[in-house]
Design a protein around this motif. Structure first.
Motif, short mmCIF file in Angstrom:
data_model
loop_
_atom_site.label_atom_id
_atom_site.label_comp_id
_atom_site.label_asym_id
_atom_site.label_seq_id
_atom_site.Cartn_x
_atom_site.Cartn_y
_atom_site.Cartn_z
N ILE A 201 0.86 -1.12 -0.06
CA ILE A 201 -0.15 -0.11 -0.17
C ILE A 201 0.88 1.18 -0.12
CG2 ILE A 201 -1.77 1.32 1.37
CD1 ILE A 201 -2.48 -1.28 2.60
N PRO A 202 0.65 2.23 -0.60
CA PRO A 202 1.34 3.50 -0.88
C PRO A 202 1.25 4.24 0.48
CG PRO A 202 0.14 3.09 -2.75
CD PRO A 202 -0.28 2.22 -2.11
N ARG B 203 0.77 -2.62 8.52
CA ARG B 203 2.03 -2.23 8.34
C ARG B 203 2.17 -2.66 6.85
NH1 ARG B 203 4.84 -5.29 13.35
NH2 ARG B 203 3.73 -3.76 15.08
N SER B 204 2.71 -1.86 6.11
CA SER B 204 2.82 -2.00 4.47
C SER B 204 4.17 -1.44 3.76
CB SER B 204 1.78 -1.88 3.69
OG SER B 204 1.72 -2.36 2.46
N ILE B 205 4.97 -2.08 2.99
CA ILE B 205 5.85 -1.63 2.24
C ILE B 205 5.54 -1.77 0.70
CG2 ILE B 205 8.47 -1.59 1.54
CD1 ILE B 205 8.84 -2.67 4.49
N GLU B 206 5.28 -0.72 -0.02
CA GLU B 206 4.85 -0.73 -1.46
C GLU B 206 5.90 -1.67 -2.39
OE1 GLU B 206 4.44 3.02 -3.11
OE2 GLU B 206 3.19 2.43 -4.78
N GLY B 207 5.22 -2.49 -2.89
CA GLY B 207 6.05 -3.51 -3.76
C GLY B 207 6.59 -4.66 -2.96
N LEU C 215 -2.22 4.76 3.50
CA LEU C 215 -2.47 4.06 4.53
C LEU C 215 -3.28 4.70 5.35
CD1 LEU C 215 1.33 2.55 5.33
CD2 LEU C 215 -0.99 1.20 5.28
N LYS C 216 -3.05 5.99 5.48
CA LYS C 216 -3.81 6.83 6.50
C LYS C 216 -5.34 6.65 6.11
CE LYS C 216 -0.15 10.11 7.33
NZ LYS C 216 0.17 11.55 7.38
N LYS C 217 -5.67 6.41 4.99
CA LYS C 217 -7.34 6.60 4.33
C LYS C 217 -7.89 4.98 4.40
CE LYS C 217 -5.89 10.44 1.48
NZ LYS C 217 -5.83 10.80 0.11
N ILE C 218 -6.96 3.86 4.45
CA ILE C 218 -7.76 2.58 4.38
C ILE C 218 -9.04 2.30 5.03
CG2 ILE C 218 -5.70 1.65 3.46
CD1 ILE C 218 -4.84 0.62 5.98
N PHE C 219 -9.10 2.70 6.25
CA PHE C 219 -10.29 2.53 7.02
C PHE C 219 -11.46 3.40 6.80
CE2 PHE C 219 -8.52 -0.83 8.98
CZ PHE C 219 -7.12 -0.57 9.59
N GLU C 220 -11.26 4.52 5.81
CA GLU C 220 -12.49 5.23 5.43
C GLU C 220 -13.51 4.71 4.63
OE1 GLU C 220 -9.45 9.41 5.63
OE2 GLU C 220 -10.95 8.95 3.74
N PRO C 221 -14.61 4.99 4.90
CA PRO C 221 -15.58 4.11 3.80
C PRO C 221 -15.45 4.79 2.51
CG PRO C 221 -16.60 5.18 5.90
CD PRO C 221 -15.19 5.62 5.85
N PHE C 222 -15.76 3.87 1.33
CA PHE C 222 -15.57 4.16 0.07
C PHE C 222 -14.22 4.26 -0.40
CE2 PHE C 222 -19.96 3.49 -0.35
CZ PHE C 222 -20.68 4.15 0.63
N PHE C 223 -13.36 4.42 0.52
CA PHE C 223 -11.98 4.53 -0.20
C PHE C 223 -11.29 3.39 -0.77
CE2 PHE C 223 -7.79 6.65 -0.80
CZ PHE C 223 -6.89 5.47 -0.57
N THR C 224 -10.95 3.41 -2.15
CA THR C 224 -10.60 2.35 -2.72
C THR C 224 -9.61 2.57 -3.76
OG1 THR C 224 -11.08 -0.21 -3.63
CG2 THR C 224 -12.59 1.90 -3.97
N ARG C 225 -8.62 1.86 -4.26
CA ARG C 225 -7.94 1.78 -5.60
C ARG C 225 -8.22 0.70 -6.54
NH1 ARG C 225 -6.28 7.10 -5.49
NH2 ARG C 225 -4.99 7.58 -3.59
#
Length: 643
Positions: free
Chosen positions: A586-587, A627-631, A591-601
């Motif tokens: 995850i970029p 926790r996430s590291i892009e790639g 990461l700060k938005k992933i728990f917000e409703p309707f936020f998706t890529r």
């Protein structure tokens, strides 16, 4: 030693005789009866460390087989599996079942070959549970399908924790995960002695519901029932039953007379010491009376000052000692519980209007462990009116750091609660209004696709390729709409969870089955690592939804040949579960938005999966961290309380 040798030789002779007799009787009988029994119900029936199925019931059935000349197959399984197998006709009988009227509607019972009773098991420190009525609002472990369930089903507020067998139920009691266990008296005593839990667990009260214990068959199976009745009558008549009974339950042994002499001697010593102590206490009492009177006058003045303070506050405040006796309660407290003018001090709180203004289990845990309960809420009914009571319970600690009782403060917050609920509804409606644009955008895309196909149907219906595309894309777009709306409803509607104690690894087994095809399709390597006996106290369905939502994201983030690692372990009073993948990651800005409703890529995502997972985690007193590291991949860490 000589007596034991003769007994051993006699046993060999008896077994040989019965075997030869049974063989002769079986020559003309080719009937086979399948019988099931509990695989963990000692000393009646159990599989030992060497994998041998043994016990009182097993010996009884084998003796019946030899006596009647009928081939009987005995199959060990869990108790509820045995009940299910008998219902489906996979077996002909269950070798030992306690009779009751409800079971009589489904099964026919043979002649009794034992009187079985139930018992209440509690921790040795327990002082408040003595009979079934005291299990109100308590957490009780019980074997799934056991007759004890019928004893508990009408007890108000009892929370049943199901287990596969009675040893697992007693294990929960020994670890203080439950307040009591109700089950077979003999089996409980056997398991306690085997595991050396005598210092942890005790039996309280009299034996419960002594009832006949017999072979059970499906209702109407008279042919099989007649065989067992014939066999039971025969082994009782020839003495075989008595030998089997003595083997597993022994005989009553009278205490020798020397024991009584020693008892009387110690009793005389105790009485002498008590008499001497009484004289000393009497003398000291006379010397201390003057000092006590002096101190009493001083304390009386102090108490009057404290009483004025307590009676001037808004909250009700009561103190309760370890025996449950109210030692004090202020005037506002009496007004709140509608007991103004009554003398409540000196009475047990259960026998006063104070009962029901807080959870009994909370008070018990405060008195036992010193735990605090702050800002707890419960509903109290007064006819057609329901009031909301807020209460706090603190331990009352003495100067030597011992728990002497509890302080309970409480107040009626019905009006405040209603105002809060109105504010929550208003806030939720405002949030849904702000999300309306996102919802409209998500609905517009599939509707546009469906509309385009419908408009082209008159012109392209004869085109085979066009029809295949219609059948392929229109249902998927409709399903997409349905998923969006269902997730939205789940997010917005209120949910009252029901918590229970369950095995984490078993729940993951159920979830992993749902993903088995996806693991094969995308060649995902699975690495599950769980501690044994890992339990979580939470809403089971919500917990499963949390795991499913997280794993869906993990699977969708990986290319072919990815790796998914799932681990579970206990850490202090919590269970920690980690789910990590080798996906795209995850970029940092997302990461700060992933728990917000309707936020998706995602191209076809709704953005509600992690939002709902987060909501369910918080409702079950848990915590979630990503926790996430892009790639490189993502790791989701869940933390839940053990109880």
């Amino acid at each position: 030693m000589e007596g034991k040798s003769l007994s051993f030789i006699f046993s060999i002779f008896l077994v040989g005789y019965l075997t030869i007799t049974g063989f002769v009787k079986a020559i003309d009988n080719d009937m086979t009866i399948k019988v099931a029994g509990d695989n963990h119900f000692p000393p009646y029936e159990y599989v030992d460390e060497r994998g041998i199925y043994k016990g009182f019931n097993v010996d009884i059935i084998r003796a019946i087989a030899i006596e009647t000349g009928v081939d009987i197959e005995i199959h060990p399984m869990t108790w509820y599996e045995a009940l299910d197998a008998l219902e489906k006709g996979e077996i002909d009988a269950i070798q030992g079942m306690k009779y009751n009227e409800k079971r009589d509607a489904y099964y026919d019972f043979s002649e009794e070959y034992l009187i079985s009773s139930q018992a209440i098991f509690v921790s040795n420190e327990n002082r408040y549970i003595v009979d079934l009525g005291d299990l109100k609002d308590q957490k009780v472990s019980v074997q799934k399908g056991d007759v004890s369930t019928y004893l508990l089903e009408n007890i108000e507020g009892v929370e049943l924790i199901w287990t596969e067998n009675q040893e697992e139920a007693l294990q929960l009691l020994a670890a203080n995960h439950v307040d009591a266990f109700v089950g077979n008296r003999n089996t409980g005593l056997y398991i306690i002695q085997k595991n050396r839990w005598n210092d942890l667990i005790k039996i309280v009260g009299e034996p419960i519901n002594p009832t006949k214990y017999a072979v059970a068959v499906k209702e109407g199976n008279k042919a099989v029932l007649d065989i067992f009745n014939k066999g039971i009558t025969a082994i009782k008549a020839d003495g075989t039953y008595e030998k089997i009974y003595r083997k597993w339950f022994g005989e009553d042994v009278q205490k020798p007379p020397i024991f009584l002499k020693r008892f009387l001697y110690f009793l005389l010593v105790i009485l002498s010491v008590s008499l001497f102590a009484s004289v000393v206490v009497f003398r000291l009492n006379r010397l201390l009376q003057l000092e006590v009177r002096k101190r009493t006058m001083q304390l009386k003045k102090q108490d009057q000052f404290k009483e004025q303070i307590l009676n001037s506050i808004f909250y009700g405040i009561a103190t309760i000692n370890k025996a449950g006796i109210i030692t004090s309660i202020n005037d506002p407290g009496k007004r709140i519980i509608d007991a103004k003018g009554e003398k409540l001090e000196g009475k047990h709180y259960k026998k006063t209007p104070l009962e029901g203004y807080f959870k009994r289990t909370h008070l018990i845990k405060v008195l036992r462990t010193g735990r605090k309960y702050i800002a707890m809420e419960m509903e109290k009914k007064f006819g057609d009116i329901t009031k909301v009571i807020e209460y706090n319970i603190y331990p009352l600690i003495s100067g030597n750091n011992k728990i002497e009782g509890a302080i309970v403060s409480f107040s009626d917050i019905t009006n405040i609660k209603r105002l809060k609920e109105n504010l929550i509804i208003k806030d939720k409606m405002q949030a849904l209004g702000e999300m309306a644009a996102s919802i409209a955008h998500e609905i517009k895309n599939p509707l546009t696709s469906i509309k385009a196909f419908i408009e082209l149907i008159p012109d392209k219906y004869d085109n085979q390729e066009f029809r295949e595309q219609v059948f392929k894309y229109v249902p998927s777009e409709i399903q997409r709409l349905s998923n969006l709306l269902n997730n939205l409803l789940d997010y917005s509607k209120p949910y009252k969870n029901t918590k229970e104690l369950f095995d984490v690894s078993r729940l993951f087994d159920e979830v992993l089955i749902l993903f088995s095809n996806q693991f094969k399709k995308y060649r995902i390597k699975l690495n599950p690592v769980f501690e044994k006996g890992l339990y979580v106290y939470a809403d089971r369905q919500q917990f499963k939804q949390i795991i499913i939502n997280i794993m869906l994201n993990a699977v969708e983030s990986m290319d072919l040949g990815g790796e998914l690692t799932i681990s579970g372990k206990s850490s202090g009073s919590h269970v920690i579960i980690a789910i990590s993948d080798t996906g795209h990651g995850i970029p940092p800005e997302d990461l700060k938005k992933i728990f917000e409703p309707f936020f998706t890529r995602k191209k076809y995502g709704t953005g509600l999966g992690l939002s709902i997972a987060y909501q369910f985690v918080k409702e079950n007193n848990g915590n979630i961290e990503i926790r996430s590291i892009e790639g490189q991949g993502t790791e989701v860490i869940l933390k839940f309380p053990l109880v």
